[in-house]
Design an enzyme around this catalytic site. Structure first.
Site, short mmCIF file in Angstrom:
data_model
loop_
_atom_site.label_atom_id
_atom_site.label_comp_id
_atom_site.label_asym_id
_atom_site.label_seq_id
_atom_site.Cartn_x
_atom_site.Cartn_y
_atom_site.Cartn_z
N GLY A 10 3.12 38.70 -22.08
CA GLY A 10 1.69 38.68 -21.77
C GLY A 10 0.90 39.57 -22.72
O GLY A 10 1.43 40.15 -23.67
N LEU A 12 -0.73 42.53 -22.29
CA LEU A 12 -0.33 43.94 -22.31
C LEU A 12 1.13 44.07 -22.77
O LEU A 12 1.47 44.95 -23.57
CB LEU A 12 -0.51 44.57 -20.92
N ASP A 45 12.53 34.20 -14.26
CA ASP A 45 11.44 34.26 -13.29
C ASP A 45 11.83 35.34 -12.27
O ASP A 45 12.95 35.29 -11.72
CB ASP A 45 11.31 32.89 -12.60
N ALA A 69 2.28 39.50 -13.75
CA ALA A 69 1.39 39.18 -12.63
C ALA A 69 0.73 37.84 -12.90
O ALA A 69 0.71 37.37 -14.04
CB ALA A 69 0.32 40.26 -12.47
N THR A 71 -2.67 36.60 -13.33
CA THR A 71 -3.90 37.35 -13.62
C THR A 71 -5.16 36.48 -13.63
O THR A 71 -6.25 36.99 -13.82
CB THR A 71 -3.77 38.05 -14.99
N ASP A 111 -8.47 47.46 -11.09
CA ASP A 111 -9.73 47.87 -10.47
C ASP A 111 -10.11 46.93 -9.33
O ASP A 111 -10.92 47.28 -8.47
CB ASP A 111 -10.84 47.87 -11.52
N TYR A 134 -6.89 37.78 -5.60
CA TYR A 134 -6.17 38.51 -6.66
C TYR A 134 -6.10 40.00 -6.29
O TYR A 134 -5.03 40.62 -6.34
CB TYR A 134 -6.86 38.29 -8.01
N LYS A 138 -2.79 42.25 -5.58
CA LYS A 138 -2.44 43.43 -6.37
C LYS A 138 -2.27 44.65 -5.45
O LYS A 138 -1.42 45.50 -5.67
CB LYS A 138 -3.51 43.71 -7.44
N TRP A 159 -10.58 45.39 -17.01
CA TRP A 159 -11.24 44.60 -18.06
C TRP A 159 -10.43 44.58 -19.36
O TRP A 159 -10.93 44.95 -20.43
CB TRP A 159 -12.64 45.14 -18.33
N1 LIG Z 1 -6.22 41.06 -17.70
C1 LIG Z 1 -6.99 41.98 -17.13
O1 LIG Z 1 -8.22 42.04 -17.35
C2 LIG Z 1 -6.37 43.00 -16.19
C3 LIG Z 1 -7.21 43.98 -15.62
C4 LIG Z 1 -6.63 44.94 -14.77
C5 LIG Z 1 -5.26 44.92 -14.53
N2 LIG Z 1 -4.48 43.95 -15.09
C6 LIG Z 1 -3.04 43.96 -14.81
O2 LIG Z 1 -2.38 44.27 -16.02
C7 LIG Z 1 -1.10 43.61 -16.08
C8 LIG Z 1 -0.98 42.86 -17.39
O3 LIG Z 1 -2.04 41.92 -17.47
P1 LIG Z 1 -2.14 40.88 -18.69
O4 LIG Z 1 -3.57 40.50 -18.81
O5 LIG Z 1 -1.37 41.40 -19.84
O6 LIG Z 1 -1.37 39.64 -18.05
P2 LIG Z 1 -0.98 38.24 -18.72
O7 LIG Z 1 -1.35 38.18 -20.16
O8 LIG Z 1 -1.50 37.17 -17.81
O9 LIG Z 1 0.60 38.27 -18.66
C9 LIG Z 1 1.28 38.29 -17.44
C10 LIG Z 1 2.71 37.89 -17.70
O10 LIG Z 1 3.38 37.93 -16.43
C11 LIG Z 1 4.43 37.02 -16.49
N3 LIG Z 1 4.79 36.57 -15.15
C12 LIG Z 1 3.98 36.14 -14.16
N4 LIG Z 1 4.69 35.80 -13.07
C13 LIG Z 1 6.00 36.03 -13.39
C14 LIG Z 1 7.21 35.86 -12.70
N5 LIG Z 1 7.26 35.35 -11.46
N6 LIG Z 1 8.37 36.18 -13.33
C15 LIG Z 1 8.36 36.67 -14.59
N7 LIG Z 1 7.22 36.86 -15.30
C16 LIG Z 1 6.06 36.52 -14.71
C17 LIG Z 1 3.95 35.85 -17.33
O11 LIG Z 1 5.11 35.39 -18.02
P3 LIG Z 1 5.24 33.98 -18.78
O12 LIG Z 1 4.20 34.02 -19.87
O13 LIG Z 1 6.61 34.01 -19.34
O14 LIG Z 1 4.98 32.92 -17.78
C18 LIG Z 1 2.89 36.48 -18.25
O15 LIG Z 1 3.32 36.57 -19.59
C19 LIG Z 1 -1.04 42.74 -14.82
O16 LIG Z 1 -0.32 43.42 -13.84
C20 LIG Z 1 -2.49 42.62 -14.38
O17 LIG Z 1 -2.60 42.38 -13.01
C21 LIG Z 1 -5.00 43.00 -15.93
#
Ligand SMILES: NC(=O)c1ccc[n+]([C@@H]2O[C@H](COP(=O)([O-])OP(=O)(O)OC[C@H]3O[C@@H](n4cnc5c(N)ncnc54)[C@H](OP(=O)(O)O)[C@@H]3O)[C@@H](O)[C@H]2O)c1
Length: 300
Positions: A10, A12, A45, A69, A71, A111, A134, A138, A159
């Site tokens: 993902g 991050l 998974d 997650a 997201t 957040d 969501y 979380k 964000w």
């Molecule tokens: N994006 C934001 O603005 C934001 C803000 C605050 C907090 N966060 C938190 O920060 C973290 C990282 O966010 P991000 O934006 O980097 O997320 P992202 O790009 O959507 O990546 C999430 C990754 O989680 C993996 N995933 C989901 N379900 C899974 C499962 N059951 N088993 C294994 N892998 C799984 C997916 O894998 P695959 O690609 O292989 O399917 C995906 O690559 C998350 O915890 C999110 O809640 C995000």
């Protein structure tokens, strides 16, 4: 030190690999088939408990960063069952998968666990009251991590944008290629956070924790400074040199989406400063560097 990253493919996760690979032996877990340089990748998974258990007992990590997650906030609202499976059940299975192992668990949260109704900056002690599915999912994941008996840090960030994912910066840059007028909400405030900065901060946290293993709890972790989405869009357009594009403010009530958003997502990072001795830099500086690194603008 062995670090296992969930969600390594993902936005991050990818930056965590880039930043951590110098110092740590990296293992990553994700659902898709992929190769990532610098990390021993497992296609898994988290909802496959057997496989998750096997990987963890084979790796025996010293640190687990749980960044996986679901997201997509609006999709979560439309399909709560899936949101709870991926954000809550998957976290439970990760904890089950750890068995008797007690690595440092760094859980990435959001957040969105808050209502967004706080007057000033939001502290970690603010009441939990999510306004969408969501956020609830979380928060429930945090509760599971909180009840786990090993050492843990819950990091709430906000964000996010970065090289390897869909995000607001890319969306504004894309739309502004086709449209001269963009409508963006101006009544939701927060702190945009660059995933590369976040990954560097997580590295500092791990190194500091190694020296003082009694540190635990919930911490806010976002780039400093606050803005709202319209001002954020203005800055992206300005940096990209698209002077012909105008950003018009609109109200949240005039922009209908399945999930509600918190109005105030400005996280107070002073606990991070007090305990870990640093704060993240201003979001404007981070955004500028991102635009240079992505070759959207030239550096000085
Ligand atoms: N994006 C934001 O603005 C934001 C803000 C605050 C907090 N966060 C938190 O920060 C973290 C990282 O966010 P991000 O934006 O980097 O997320 P992202 O790009 O959507 O990546 C999430 C990754 O989680 C993996 N995933 C989901 N379900 C899974 C499962 N059951 N088993 C294994 N892998 C799984 C997916 O894998 P695959 O690609 O292989 O399917 C995906 O690559 C998350 O915890 C999110 O809640 C995000």
């Amino acid at each position: 030190m062995k670090v296992l990253i969930t969600g390594v493919g993902g936005m991050l996760g990818r930056d965590l690999v880039e930043v951590l690979k110098e110092n740590f032996q990296l293992y990553g877990l994700g659902r898709k088939k992929r190769k990532i340089l610098g990390v021993h990748y497992f296609q898994c998974d988290l909802l496959d408990l057997n496989k998750t258990e096997k990987i963890i007992s084979k790796v025996k990590p010293d640190v687990v960063i749980h960044a996986a997650a679901k997201t997509q906030v609006d999709e979560c609202e439309l399909n709560p069952k899936e949101a709870y499976r991926e954000n809550v059940l998957a976290t439970l299975y990760l904890l089950k998968g750890l068995g008797n192992q007690k690595p440092l668990l760094i859980h990435i949260s959001s957040d969105y666990v808050y209502s967004g109704n706080a007057k000033g900056k939001v502290r970690e002690s603010e009441e939990i009251n999510p306004v969408n599915v969501y956020g609830y999912s979380k928060w429930l994941a945090e509760e599971l991590v909180g009840s786990w008996l090993g050492p843990k840090l819950i990091l709430r960030t906000s964000w996010l944008y970065g090289r390897n994912g869909h995000n607001f910066v890319k969306a504004i840059l894309n739309i502004s290629r086709a449209k001269k007028v963009l409508k963006v909400v101006s009544d939701q405030k927060g702190s945009p956070t660059y995933t590369k900065d976040l990954a560097q901060s997580i590295k500092k946290i791990i190194l500091k924790w190694k020296k003082n293993k009694s540190i635990s709890g919930v911490f806010h972790l976002s780039n400093s400074g606050v803005t709202h989405w319209k001002k954020y869009a203005d800055q992206i357009i300005k940096l990209a040199g698209r002077k012909h594009v105008k950003v018009v403010p609109i109200k949240t009530k005039d922009y209908s989406r399945p999930a509600m958003r918190p109005k105030n997502s400005c996280l107070d990072n002073s606990k991070l400063k007090r305990v870990f001795g640093f704060q993240m830099r201003d979001w404007n500086l981070a955004l500028n560097d991102y635009m240079v690194e992505e070759k959207i603008i030239k550096g000085k």
